[in-house]
Design a protein around this motif. Structure first.
Motif, mmCIF file in Angstrom:
data_model
loop_
_atom_site.group_PDB
_atom_site.id
_atom_site.type_symbol
_atom_site.label_atom_id
_atom_site.label_comp_id
_atom_site.label_asym_id
_atom_site.label_seq_id
_atom_site.Cartn_x
_atom_site.Cartn_y
_atom_site.Cartn_z
ATOM 1 N N GLY A 186 3.636 26.096 -27.764
ATOM 2 C CA GLY A 186 4.195 25.350 -28.887
ATOM 3 C C GLY A 186 3.825 26.039 -30.184
ATOM 4 O O GLY A 186 2.868 25.654 -30.843
ATOM 5 N N LEU A 187 4.548 27.089 -30.505
ATOM 6 C CA LEU A 187 4.262 27.861 -31.707
ATOM 7 C C LEU A 187 5.325 27.582 -32.762
ATOM 8 O O LEU A 187 6.519 27.740 -32.508
ATOM 9 N N ALA A 188 4.879 27.192 -33.941
ATOM 10 C CA ALA A 188 5.806 26.940 -35.040
ATOM 11 C C ALA A 188 6.241 28.243 -35.702
ATOM 12 O O ALA A 188 7.289 28.309 -36.335
ATOM 13 N N TYR A 189 5.406 29.284 -35.530
ATOM 14 C CA TYR A 189 5.730 30.599 -36.073
ATOM 15 C C TYR A 189 4.929 31.628 -35.300
ATOM 16 O O TYR A 189 3.789 31.375 -34.913
ATOM 17 N N PHE A 190 5.529 32.798 -35.063
ATOM 18 C CA PHE A 190 4.792 33.928 -34.505
ATOM 19 C C PHE A 190 5.454 35.213 -34.975
ATOM 20 O O PHE A 190 6.655 35.260 -35.210
ATOM 21 N N ASN A 191 4.636 36.253 -35.131
ATOM 22 C CA ASN A 191 5.154 37.537 -35.589
ATOM 23 C C ASN A 191 5.514 38.421 -34.392
ATOM 24 O O ASN A 191 5.330 38.039 -33.240
ATOM 25 N N SER A 192 6.019 39.609 -34.674
ATOM 26 C CA SER A 192 6.504 40.474 -33.597
ATOM 27 C C SER A 192 5.375 40.950 -32.682
ATOM 28 O O SER A 192 5.580 41.072 -31.470
ATOM 29 N N SER A 193 4.190 41.188 -33.212
ATOM 30 C CA SER A 193 3.097 41.617 -32.334
ATOM 31 C C SER A 193 2.641 40.465 -31.439
ATOM 32 O O SER A 193 2.243 40.677 -30.291
ATOM 33 N N SER A 194 2.749 39.244 -31.920
ATOM 34 C CA SER A 194 2.446 38.088 -31.068
ATOM 35 C C SER A 194 3.522 37.914 -30.003
ATOM 36 O O SER A 194 3.216 37.539 -28.870
ATOM 37 N N ILE A 206 6.752 27.419 -17.261
ATOM 38 C CA ILE A 206 6.475 27.701 -18.663
ATOM 39 C C ILE A 206 7.286 26.698 -19.467
ATOM 40 O O ILE A 206 8.508 26.593 -19.303
ATOM 41 N N ARG A 207 6.584 25.956 -20.305
ATOM 42 C CA ARG A 207 7.247 24.967 -21.164
ATOM 43 C C ARG A 207 7.208 25.500 -22.590
ATOM 44 O O ARG A 207 6.146 25.622 -23.180
ATOM 45 N N TRP A 208 8.359 25.832 -23.130
ATOM 46 C CA TRP A 208 8.478 26.363 -24.492
ATOM 47 C C TRP A 208 8.815 25.182 -25.399
ATOM 48 O O TRP A 208 9.904 24.614 -25.328
ATOM 49 N N LEU A 209 7.868 24.793 -26.215
ATOM 50 C CA LEU A 209 8.020 23.629 -27.072
ATOM 51 C C LEU A 209 8.496 24.061 -28.462
ATOM 52 O O LEU A 209 7.997 25.035 -29.026
ATOM 53 N N TYR A 210 9.460 23.329 -28.984
ATOM 54 C CA TYR A 210 9.938 23.627 -30.330
ATOM 55 C C TYR A 210 10.298 22.331 -31.033
ATOM 56 O O TYR A 210 10.647 21.336 -30.412
ATOM 57 N N ALA A 211 10.179 22.365 -32.353
ATOM 58 C CA ALA A 211 10.454 21.178 -33.159
ATOM 59 C C ALA A 211 11.955 20.963 -33.282
ATOM 60 O O ALA A 211 12.736 21.920 -33.340
ATOM 61 N N ASP A 212 12.348 19.707 -33.312
ATOM 62 C CA ASP A 212 13.740 19.340 -33.528
ATOM 63 C C ASP A 212 14.232 20.029 -34.801
ATOM 64 O O ASP A 212 13.614 19.915 -35.852
ATOM 65 N N GLY A 213 15.304 20.782 -34.683
ATOM 66 C CA GLY A 213 15.878 21.455 -35.842
ATOM 67 C C GLY A 213 15.365 22.869 -36.064
ATOM 68 O O GLY A 213 15.866 23.574 -36.938
ATOM 69 N N ALA A 221 13.276 33.079 -22.052
ATOM 70 C CA ALA A 221 13.744 32.478 -20.795
ATOM 71 C C ALA A 221 14.654 33.425 -20.028
ATOM 72 O O ALA A 221 14.658 33.428 -18.790
ATOM 73 N N ALA A 222 15.408 34.251 -20.736
ATOM 74 C CA ALA A 222 16.338 35.170 -20.091
ATOM 75 C C ALA A 222 15.624 36.189 -19.203
ATOM 76 O O ALA A 222 16.237 36.766 -18.298
ATOM 77 N N ASP A 223 14.327 36.402 -19.444
ATOM 78 C CA ASP A 223 13.565 37.377 -18.662
ATOM 79 C C ASP A 223 12.960 36.784 -17.392
ATOM 80 O O ASP A 223 12.270 37.490 -16.663
ATOM 81 N N PHE A 224 13.196 35.510 -17.148
ATOM 82 C CA PHE A 224 12.596 34.850 -15.987
ATOM 83 C C PHE A 224 13.645 34.573 -14.925
ATOM 84 O O PHE A 224 14.691 34.010 -15.206
ATOM 85 N N GLU A 225 13.299 34.965 -13.715
ATOM 86 C CA GLU A 225 14.160 34.707 -12.576
ATOM 87 C C GLU A 225 13.477 33.771 -11.584
ATOM 88 O O GLU A 225 14.126 32.954 -10.946
ATOM 89 N N HIS A 226 12.167 33.868 -11.474
ATOM 90 C CA HIS A 226 11.430 33.124 -10.457
ATOM 91 C C HIS A 226 10.632 31.958 -11.038
ATOM 92 O O HIS A 226 10.572 30.899 -10.430
ATOM 93 N N ALA A 227 10.002 32.157 -12.179
ATOM 94 C CA ALA A 227 9.251 31.073 -12.806
ATOM 95 C C ALA A 227 10.239 30.085 -13.431
ATOM 96 O O ALA A 227 11.336 30.456 -13.835
ATOM 97 N N THR A 228 9.829 28.839 -13.494
ATOM 98 C CA THR A 228 10.640 27.831 -14.167
ATOM 99 C C THR A 228 10.332 27.896 -15.650
ATOM 100 O O THR A 228 9.178 27.828 -16.055
ATOM 101 N N PHE A 229 11.351 28.049 -16.482
ATOM 102 C CA PHE A 229 11.182 28.128 -17.926
ATOM 103 C C PHE A 229 11.941 26.956 -18.529
ATOM 104 O O PHE A 229 13.145 26.873 -18.405
ATOM 105 N N GLU A 230 11.195 26.056 -19.160
ATOM 106 C CA GLU A 230 11.787 24.850 -19.738
ATOM 107 C C GLU A 230 11.740 24.923 -21.260
ATOM 108 O O GLU A 230 10.690 25.182 -21.833
ATOM 109 N N LEU A 231 12.869 24.687 -21.894
ATOM 110 C CA LEU A 231 12.920 24.547 -23.340
ATOM 111 C C LEU A 231 12.799 23.067 -23.651
ATOM 112 O O LEU A 231 13.633 22.274 -23.215
ATOM 113 N N VAL A 232 11.744 22.709 -24.389
ATOM 114 C CA VAL A 232 11.438 21.305 -24.614
ATOM 115 C C VAL A 232 11.418 21.021 -26.116
ATOM 116 O O VAL A 232 10.546 21.518 -26.835
#
Length: 129
Positions: free
Chosen positions: A63-71, A94-101, A113-124
């Protein structure tokens, strides 16, 4: 080591890696001076956990509100062994949390998420991350 807990700083996220329980969490913002130095011990701990022959499920919440390219690169370095573990039969979510909007963070999650074939990747979508 069964748990890594780091408080959030102005430049780095809160970390709660409960390795024994298979729950890993990153929350806040991520633009540390040296992303490799910050994420390196986390990657090492994750690899150690994945080297365990057990197949206990793993859940990773980001749940990252911001991250840079090295992150972003460091996150991908964390995600790759998770995908490999899932390909070998370990349940990984993997649960990718993001704020509404927050379209920027949501789109970043879609890119990851596009890089995952086997793990479950959820956008929440959350009311607030």
């Amino acid at each position: 080591m069964t748990r890594i807990q780091l408080a959030a700083t102005e430049r780095s996220p809160e970390v709660d890696f409960d390795l024994a329980a298979g729950r890993l969490s990153l929350r806040g913002e991520s633009y540390p001076e040296d992303a490799a130095a910050f994420y390196g011990p986390l990657l090492q701990a994750l690899r150690g956990l994945l080297a365990d022959p057990g197949q206990a499920p793993l859940t990773v919440e980001v749940g990252l509100a911001y991250f840079n390219s090295s992150s972003a690169k460091a996150l991908m370095n964390l995600f790759m062994p998770l995908e490999d573990a899932a390909a070998a039969g370990r349940p990984v979510t993997i649960r990718w949390l993001y704020a509404d909007g927050d379209d920027t963070i949501a789109e970043a999650g879609e890119d990851f998420a596009a890089d995952f074939e086997h793990a479950t990747f959820e956008l929440v979508m959350e009311a607030q991350v």
